[in-house]
Scaffold this active site. Sequence first.
Site, PDB file in Angstrom:
ATOM      1  N   PHE A 194       0.858  -1.187   0.000  1.00 19.75           N
ATOM      2  CA  PHE A 194       0.000   0.000   0.000  1.00 19.75           C
ATOM      3  C   PHE A 194       0.894   1.238   0.000  1.00 19.75           C
ATOM      4  CE2 PHE A 194      -2.653   3.194   2.171  1.00 19.75           C
ATOM      5  CZ  PHE A 194      -3.777   3.139   1.356  1.00 19.75           C
ATOM      6  N   THR A 196       1.490   3.954   1.545  1.00 15.64           N
ATOM      7  CA  THR A 196       2.145   4.508   2.726  1.00 15.64           C
ATOM      8  C   THR A 196       3.103   3.533   3.408  1.00 15.64           C
ATOM      9  OG1 THR A 196       0.324   3.799   4.169  1.00 15.64           O
ATOM     10  CG2 THR A 196       0.188   6.013   3.221  1.00 15.64           C
ATOM     11  N   LYS A 197       3.161   2.285   2.936  1.00 22.72           N
ATOM     12  CA  LYS A 197       4.036   1.309   3.573  1.00 22.72           C
ATOM     13  C   LYS A 197       5.507   1.679   3.363  1.00 22.72           C
ATOM     14  CE  LYS A 197       1.093  -1.802   5.239  1.00 22.72           C
ATOM     15  NZ  LYS A 197      -0.171  -1.079   5.143  1.00 22.72           N
ATOM     16  N   THR A 198       6.386   1.045   4.132  1.00 18.02           N
ATOM     17  CA  THR A 198       7.813   1.315   4.026  1.00 18.02           C
ATOM     18  C   THR A 198       8.297   1.115   2.602  1.00 18.02           C
ATOM     19  OG1 THR A 198       8.028   0.536   6.305  1.00 18.02           O
ATOM     20  CG2 THR A 198      10.060   0.770   5.025  1.00 18.02           C
TER      21      THR A 198
END
Length: 395
Positions: A194, A196-198
Amino acid sequence: MPTTPTEKSSPPVPFFDQSQSFKELWPLLDRHIDDVFDRGKFSHGRKVAELERAIAEYTGARHAVAVNSGTDALVILLRAAGIGPGDEVIVPTFTFFASASAVSMTGATPVFADITADGDYGMDAASAEAAISERTRAIMPVHLFSQPADMAALTALAERRGLTVLEDSAEGIGMRWDGTHAGLLGAGGVLSFFPTKTLGALGDAGMILTDDPKIAEQAGVLRHHGRMGKTIDHIAGISNLSGISGTNSKMDDVQAAVLMAKLSRLDQDIARRRELAEAYTERLTGADGVTAVPRLVAREVPVDPVFYVYLIEVERRDELVAHLAARGIGTETYYPRPLHLQPVYADRPGHRPGAFPHAEAACERTLALPLYPDLDEAGVDTVCSAISDFYAGRQ
């Protein structure tokens, strides 16, 4: 109402922003996307296969199976591991809804456990053991925010009770337990990409990690309508069918191209997230109103943390959220209601307020602050100053 000098001098701090990173990354991203267009295969093509190999190499997984979201990765992993109607899977009640809904989507039943009291926000082994019944087939710990759950206790429990361990490691890219990457401490795990994930795509995308060739093969079949091998009649669409009902969960090659470009700077981004987390911790430790800041819980083995989220516990959380929003500072509440009190599960026996006290307390106090590689120290100072102002009564 007129703004205060602090408000005038402090620019907004969004919860997440990657515009500067994309400017720097664009030449490499452009090459990967051109490669996709040159090949003319936009779904489940060579760029996806390239990403699978790269993620397998980065994590140490023997098999990495690309799918179109982290949620689908969970559903397909569960099904590939043999979870289905009549089974029960134990999951923590403090987690994103998909951890439980994925179990429900297989026809199995999610059964909830509390989290530990030690600050890792992971599943508590004693609570999980108390939830085991004759129908329990698996336990599914979730690795949240910055470090893995207590996998020594949870894998020992699973071995003692004859259960499968499946990891919701959606947030876990880069996290390791005694050198083993999150998602590979049991039968398999997942990654979410997704945005916003790292490691984030430009839309939804996910990956299944496993060292088990049978799970990998089943996952590959389930993600593509039950197809095995190549289509043998392109006009009629007749395929080698596996005899099981799959779904359409193929990853788009454009998303794979984005992830390949961003993977090149993943370790750099992880290091930057750690620097920013340290800056927050330095400023917020002992601050008025802040009751807890992230800390690495001591384990018997070395653990590599990754700050996907910087999570604090605070007094008067919802009032603080409104105060920060008024100053243009974005936050997220993880999670405002535990799963056992969600409407879809709340009518089950024992699902009442107070049933899982550690999870319920976390739901009332936790708050995620902005944390992403494009954030600078000035942004951290702005956030921390606004928090200080709130608890000092400077509105």
